[in-house]
Write a protein that holds these residues in place. Sequence first.
Motif, PDB file in Angstrom:
ATOM      1  N   LEU A 111       1.009  -1.287  -0.222  1.00 25.13           N
ATOM      2  CA  LEU A 111       0.293  -0.109  -0.177  1.00 25.13           C
ATOM      3  C   LEU A 111       0.688   1.225  -0.294  1.00 25.13           C
ATOM      4  O   LEU A 111       2.141   1.703   0.751  1.00 25.13           O
ATOM      5  N   SER A 112      -0.093   2.134  -0.230  1.00 27.92           N
ATOM      6  CA  SER A 112       1.098   3.119  -0.788  1.00 27.92           C
ATOM      7  C   SER A 112       0.205   4.954  -0.383  1.00 27.92           C
ATOM      8  O   SER A 112      -0.783   4.481  -0.947  1.00 27.92           O
ATOM      9  N   CYS A 113       0.518   5.645   0.282  1.00 31.55           N
ATOM     10  CA  CYS A 113      -0.121   7.014   1.214  1.00 31.55           C
ATOM     11  C   CYS A 113       1.060   7.701   0.302  1.00 31.55           C
ATOM     12  O   CYS A 113       1.754   7.725   0.851  1.00 31.55           O
ATOM     13  N   ALA A 114       0.614   8.542  -0.045  1.00 33.30           N
ATOM     14  CA  ALA A 114       0.427  10.758  -1.232  1.00 33.30           C
ATOM     15  C   ALA A 114       0.103  11.741   0.036  1.00 33.30           C
ATOM     16  O   ALA A 114      -1.405  11.270   0.107  1.00 33.30           O
ATOM     17  N   ALA A 115       0.991  11.929   0.947  1.00 31.93           N
ATOM     18  CA  ALA A 115      -0.090  13.204   1.867  1.00 31.93           C
ATOM     19  C   ALA A 115       0.295  14.302   1.270  1.00 31.93           C
ATOM     20  O   ALA A 115       1.837  14.639   0.789  1.00 31.93           O
TER      21      ALA A 115
ATOM     22  N   ALA B 242      -0.513   0.250  12.067  1.00 31.00           N
ATOM     23  CA  ALA B 242       1.276   0.126  11.937  1.00 31.00           C
ATOM     24  C   ALA B 242       1.546   1.974  11.697  1.00 31.00           C
ATOM     25  O   ALA B 242       0.614   2.752  10.792  1.00 31.00           O
ATOM     26  N   THR B 243       2.418   2.598  12.861  1.00 29.20           N
ATOM     27  CA  THR B 243       2.808   3.810  12.352  1.00 29.20           C
ATOM     28  C   THR B 243       4.364   4.362  12.154  1.00 29.20           C
ATOM     29  O   THR B 243       4.961   3.587  12.670  1.00 29.20           O
ATOM     30  N   THR B 244       4.801   5.074  12.140  1.00 35.76           N
ATOM     31  CA  THR B 244       5.598   5.538  11.757  1.00 35.76           C
ATOM     32  C   THR B 244       5.920   7.051  11.693  1.00 35.76           C
ATOM     33  O   THR B 244       4.994   8.350  11.266  1.00 35.76           O
ATOM     34  N   THR B 245       7.478   7.762  12.287  1.00 38.83           N
ATOM     35  CA  THR B 245       7.308   8.898  12.305  1.00 38.83           C
ATOM     36  C   THR B 245       8.411   9.242  11.685  1.00 38.83           C
ATOM     37  O   THR B 245       9.677   8.703  11.108  1.00 38.83           O
ATOM     38  N   GLY B 246       9.285  11.046  11.397  1.00 36.63           N
ATOM     39  CA  GLY B 246      10.407  10.503  10.699  1.00 36.63           C
ATOM     40  C   GLY B 246      11.436  10.325  11.503  1.00 36.63           C
ATOM     41  O   GLY B 246      12.319  10.103  10.270  1.00 36.63           O
ATOM     42  N   GLY B 247      11.885  10.302  12.700  1.00 33.95           N
ATOM     43  CA  GLY B 247      12.779   9.787  13.287  1.00 33.95           C
ATOM     44  C   GLY B 247      12.607   8.795  14.228  1.00 33.95           C
ATOM     45  O   GLY B 247      13.543   8.267  14.916  1.00 33.95           O
TER      46      GLY B 247
ATOM     47  N   ARG C 213       8.755   5.071   4.967  1.00 34.14           N
ATOM     48  CA  ARG C 213       7.844   5.936   4.724  1.00 34.14           C
ATOM     49  C   ARG C 213       9.722   6.815   3.707  1.00 34.14           C
ATOM     50  O   ARG C 213      10.388   7.084   3.900  1.00 34.14           O
ATOM     51  N   ASP C 214       9.024   7.721   3.170  1.00 30.86           N
ATOM     52  CA  ASP C 214       9.547   8.937   1.986  1.00 30.86           C
ATOM     53  C   ASP C 214       9.388   9.962   3.521  1.00 30.86           C
ATOM     54  O   ASP C 214       8.463  10.276   2.904  1.00 30.86           O
ATOM     55  N   ASN C 215      10.298  10.616   4.204  1.00 32.36           N
ATOM     56  CA  ASN C 215       9.971  12.020   4.230  1.00 32.36           C
ATOM     57  C   ASN C 215      10.159  13.154   3.571  1.00 32.36           C
ATOM     58  O   ASN C 215       9.092  14.008   3.512  1.00 32.36           O
ATOM     59  N   ALA C 216      11.112  12.849   2.702  1.00 28.09           N
ATOM     60  CA  ALA C 216      10.759  14.318   1.661  1.00 28.09           C
ATOM     61  C   ALA C 216      10.139  13.969   0.529  1.00 28.09           C
ATOM     62  O   ALA C 216       9.442  15.187   0.350  1.00 28.09           O
ATOM     63  N   LYS C 217       8.746  13.090   0.849  1.00 26.21           N
ATOM     64  CA  LYS C 217       8.281  12.847  -0.064  1.00 26.21           C
ATOM     65  C   LYS C 217       6.206  13.446   0.450  1.00 26.21           C
ATOM     66  O   LYS C 217       5.831  12.797  -0.352  1.00 26.21           O
TER      67      LYS C 217
ATOM     68  N   ASP D  50       3.718  15.644  10.444  1.00 27.64           N
ATOM     69  CA  ASP D  50       4.416  14.527  11.050  1.00 27.64           C
ATOM     70  C   ASP D  50       4.272  13.203  11.015  1.00 27.64           C
ATOM     71  O   ASP D  50       5.138  12.788   9.533  1.00 27.64           O
ATOM     72  N   ASP D  51       3.374  12.723  12.691  1.00 25.72           N
ATOM     73  CA  ASP D  51       3.519  11.501  11.770  1.00 25.72           C
ATOM     74  C   ASP D  51       2.181  10.801  11.115  1.00 25.72           C
ATOM     75  O   ASP D  51       1.347  11.495   9.967  1.00 25.72           O
ATOM     76  N   MET D  52       2.230   9.201  10.309  1.00 23.48           N
ATOM     77  CA  MET D  52       2.276   8.779   8.990  1.00 23.48           C
ATOM     78  C   MET D  52       1.714   7.668   9.905  1.00 23.48           C
ATOM     79  O   MET D  52       2.718   6.971   9.785  1.00 23.48           O
ATOM     80  N   GLY D  53       1.138   6.806   9.396  1.00 25.45           N
ATOM     81  CA  GLY D  53       0.178   5.275  10.043  1.00 25.45           C
ATOM     82  C   GLY D  53      -0.696   5.134   9.126  1.00 25.45           C
ATOM     83  O   GLY D  53      -1.589   5.507   8.219  1.00 25.45           O
ATOM     84  N   TRP D  54      -0.791   3.747   9.099  1.00 24.68           N
ATOM     85  CA  TRP D  54      -1.555   2.962   8.346  1.00 24.68           C
ATOM     86  C   TRP D  54      -3.367   2.397   9.752  1.00 24.68           C
ATOM     87  O   TRP D  54      -2.793   1.439  10.901  1.00 24.68           O
TER      88      TRP D  54
END
Length: 120
Positions: free
Chosen positions: A20-24, A49-54, A71-75, A32-36
């Motif tokens: 799965l992909s998610c673009a924000a 599942a969730t993830t943060t930048g760092g 996660r691709d933080n830049a995108k 900040d946080d992104m998750g599923w």
Amino acid sequence: QVQVVESGGGLVQPGGSLRLSCAASASTGSIDDMGWYRQAPGKQRELVATTTGGGKPTYAESAKGRFTISRDNAKNRVYLQMNSLNPEDTAVYYCNVVWYSRSWSRSDYWGQGTQVTVSS
């Protein structure tokens, strides 16, 4: 202020895999946080599942060892690799985005959802 779009769902046989992909995107503020999360018919929405930048990713117990979030933080994109799928994984999967305004107030945004169906 925030747009969230998921993709990658579909029909897969038990034991199969999906990614799965998610673009924000945010016109202002910061993401900040992104998750599923997922919601099966007749059930409450639950964290997958969730993830943060760092930070370290977190997983639901049912996802550990089978799913991987990246996660691709830049995108501002987040992915969920799902392996060894079983029928219990059938649900609508939603991308969750935590957004902060320029004054640092927090809001949660959700994508439209992508259907994952695991069936033979």
